[in-house]
Motif scaffolding. Structure first.
Motif, mmCIF file in Angstrom:
data_model
loop_
_atom_site.group_PDB
_atom_site.id
_atom_site.type_symbol
_atom_site.label_atom_id
_atom_site.label_comp_id
_atom_site.label_asym_id
_atom_site.label_seq_id
_atom_site.Cartn_x
_atom_site.Cartn_y
_atom_site.Cartn_z
ATOM 1 N N PRO A 136 -12.948 7.007 10.729
ATOM 2 C CA PRO A 136 -13.694 6.269 11.759
ATOM 3 C C PRO A 136 -14.824 7.105 12.366
ATOM 4 N N THR A 137 -15.990 6.451 12.517
ATOM 5 C CA THR A 137 -17.126 7.065 13.201
ATOM 6 C C THR A 137 -17.487 6.292 14.469
ATOM 7 N N TRP A 138 -16.815 5.168 14.680
ATOM 8 C CA TRP A 138 -17.053 4.305 15.846
ATOM 9 C C TRP A 138 -15.847 3.382 15.966
ATOM 10 N N ALA A 139 -15.452 3.052 17.183
ATOM 11 C CA ALA A 139 -14.325 2.133 17.383
ATOM 12 C C ALA A 139 -14.483 1.408 18.707
ATOM 13 N N LYS A 140 -14.058 0.148 18.712
ATOM 14 C CA LYS A 140 -14.047 -0.641 19.948
ATOM 15 C C LYS A 140 -12.830 -1.544 19.924
ATOM 16 N N LEU A 141 -12.121 -1.567 21.030
ATOM 17 C CA LEU A 141 -10.968 -2.439 21.211
ATOM 18 C C LEU A 141 -11.383 -3.562 22.155
ATOM 19 N N ILE A 142 -11.151 -4.794 21.741
ATOM 20 C CA ILE A 142 -11.465 -5.964 22.571
ATOM 21 C C ILE A 142 -10.165 -6.710 22.825
ATOM 22 N N ASP A 143 -9.807 -6.834 24.110
ATOM 23 C CA ASP A 143 -8.576 -7.557 24.444
ATOM 24 C C ASP A 143 -8.831 -8.785 25.317
ATOM 25 N N PHE A 144 -10.069 -9.014 25.712
ATOM 26 C CA PHE A 144 -10.491 -10.141 26.540
ATOM 27 C C PHE A 144 -9.839 -10.129 27.923
ATOM 28 N N GLU A 145 -9.229 -9.005 28.274
ATOM 29 C CA GLU A 145 -8.692 -8.836 29.625
ATOM 30 C C GLU A 145 -9.396 -7.663 30.294
ATOM 31 N N THR A 146 -9.369 -6.509 29.631
ATOM 32 C CA THR A 146 -10.045 -5.324 30.173
ATOM 33 C C THR A 146 -11.296 -4.972 29.400
ATOM 34 N N THR A 147 -11.424 -5.487 28.182
ATOM 35 C CA THR A 147 -12.611 -5.227 27.365
ATOM 36 C C THR A 147 -13.076 -6.530 26.723
ATOM 37 N N LEU A 148 -14.397 -6.646 26.599
ATOM 38 C CA LEU A 148 -15.017 -7.849 26.045
ATOM 39 C C LEU A 148 -16.033 -7.461 24.985
ATOM 40 N N PRO A 149 -16.450 -8.420 24.156
ATOM 41 C CA PRO A 149 -17.584 -8.138 23.263
ATOM 42 C C PRO A 149 -18.798 -7.763 24.115
ATOM 43 N N SER A 150 -19.657 -6.890 23.600
ATOM 44 C CA SER A 150 -20.785 -6.385 24.394
ATOM 45 C C SER A 150 -21.693 -7.502 24.889
ATOM 46 N N ALA A 151 -21.913 -8.554 24.091
ATOM 47 C CA ALA A 151 -22.770 -9.658 24.533
ATOM 48 C C ALA A 151 -22.148 -10.396 25.716
ATOM 49 N N VAL A 152 -20.828 -10.561 25.711
ATOM 50 C CA VAL A 152 -20.152 -11.218 26.830
ATOM 51 C C VAL A 152 -20.173 -10.309 28.055
ATOM 52 N N GLU A 153 -20.004 -9.003 27.849
ATOM 53 C CA GLU A 153 -20.111 -8.059 28.966
ATOM 54 C C GLU A 153 -21.475 -8.189 29.648
ATOM 55 N N GLU A 154 -22.521 -8.339 28.853
ATOM 56 C CA GLU A 154 -23.868 -8.500 29.391
ATOM 57 C C GLU A 154 -23.984 -9.790 30.200
ATOM 58 N N LEU A 155 -23.414 -10.877 29.713
ATOM 59 C CA LEU A 155 -23.435 -12.141 30.460
ATOM 60 C C LEU A 155 -22.685 -12.015 31.784
ATOM 61 N N VAL A 156 -21.569 -11.301 31.800
ATOM 62 C CA VAL A 156 -20.805 -11.087 33.032
ATOM 63 C C VAL A 156 -21.660 -10.311 34.035
ATOM 64 N N ARG A 157 -22.364 -9.265 33.558
ATOM 65 C CA ARG A 157 -23.251 -8.493 34.446
ATOM 66 C C ARG A 157 -24.367 -9.373 35.011
ATOM 67 N N GLN A 158 -24.978 -10.183 34.146
ATOM 68 C CA GLN A 158 -26.065 -11.059 34.594
ATOM 69 C C GLN A 158 -25.556 -12.068 35.621
ATOM 70 N N ARG A 159 -24.377 -12.617 35.403
ATOM 71 C CA ARG A 159 -23.819 -13.573 36.383
ATOM 72 C C ARG A 159 -23.572 -12.892 37.717
ATOM 73 N N ALA A 160 -23.031 -11.687 37.688
ATOM 74 C CA ALA A 160 -22.781 -10.952 38.922
ATOM 75 C C ALA A 160 -24.087 -10.668 39.662
ATOM 76 N N GLU A 161 -25.121 -10.319 38.929
ATOM 77 C CA GLU A 161 -26.423 -10.086 39.552
ATOM 78 C C GLU A 161 -26.968 -11.354 40.208
ATOM 79 N N ARG A 162 -26.814 -12.500 39.521
ATOM 80 C CA ARG A 162 -27.280 -13.782 40.076
ATOM 81 C C ARG A 162 -26.503 -14.112 41.349
ATOM 82 N N GLN A 163 -25.191 -13.876 41.318
ATOM 83 C CA GLN A 163 -24.362 -14.221 42.464
ATOM 84 C C GLN A 163 -24.640 -13.309 43.658
ATOM 85 N N ASN A 164 -25.030 -12.074 43.364
ATOM 86 C CA ASN A 164 -25.311 -11.102 44.448
ATOM 87 C C ASN A 164 -26.734 -11.210 44.981
ATOM 88 N N ALA A 165 -27.567 -11.997 44.303
ATOM 89 C CA ALA A 165 -28.977 -12.108 44.718
ATOM 90 C C ALA A 165 -29.154 -13.060 45.870
#
Length: 165
Positions: A136-165
């Motif tokens: 292995p030269t790279w690894a990612k664990l996705i459990d949809f509880e503590t870790t998400l796909p990177s694109a979904v993580e980005e959407l969560v960040r964007q939603r939080a930014e919208r809600q905090n604005a």
């Protein structure tokens, strides 16, 4: 990814559960430049993932030309648990049946009699195998509880930014 980061991901309890499963999906680039994904039995030895195949398997020509691979090990429940691994495949030609091959097929439901018959059939069919050893030269664990796909993580960040604005 740094080696210690890879080790941290692969040593997580859920990663260890996934690494104890029977099948992974191996992705590689075929000789004609098109992508391939195949299910294949594997075993994890604590450092590398080992898969075994016939000496005449078409994927060997592709892996010799381009040893970059990706693996997916996942569950069939909701939410899925997914271990993604990228790495480099080394090919090791063996003139016998690798012990890993016999081990990786040991979790299937077989009676002891079926197991003896299966192993005799394997030994009579193969004059050797090729071990595909992925470091292995790279690894990612996705459990949809503590870790998400990177694109979904980005959407969560964007939603939080919208809600905090």
């Amino acid at each position: 990814m740094e080696p210690n980061e890879i080790t941290e991901v692969l040593n997580r309890p859920l990663s260890q559960e996934l690494l104890a499963r029977d099948l992974t999906r191996l992705a590689y680039v075929a000789k004609d430049g098109t992508p391939r994904v195949i299910p294949i039995a594997f075993t994890w030895n604590g450092t590398t993932i080992v898969m075994c195949t016939t000496k005449n398997a078409p994927k060997l020509h592709a892996l010799r030309a381009n040893p970059a691979v990706a693996l997916t090990i996942d569950t069939e429940v909701h939410p899925p648990k997914i271990l993604l691994i990228r790495g480099h495949a080394d090919l090791d030609v063996v003139d016998d049946i690798p012990e890993e091959y016999l081990q990786m097929n040991g979790t299937y439901q077989m009676t002891p009699e079926q197991r003896v018959h299966w192993e005799a059939e394997v030994r009579s069919l193969y004059d050797g195998m090729v071990r595909i050893v992925v470091t292995p030269t790279w690894a990612k664990l996705i459990d949809f509880e503590t870790t998400l796909p990177s694109a979904v993580e980005e959407l969560v960040r964007q939603r939080a930014e919208r809600q905090n604005a």
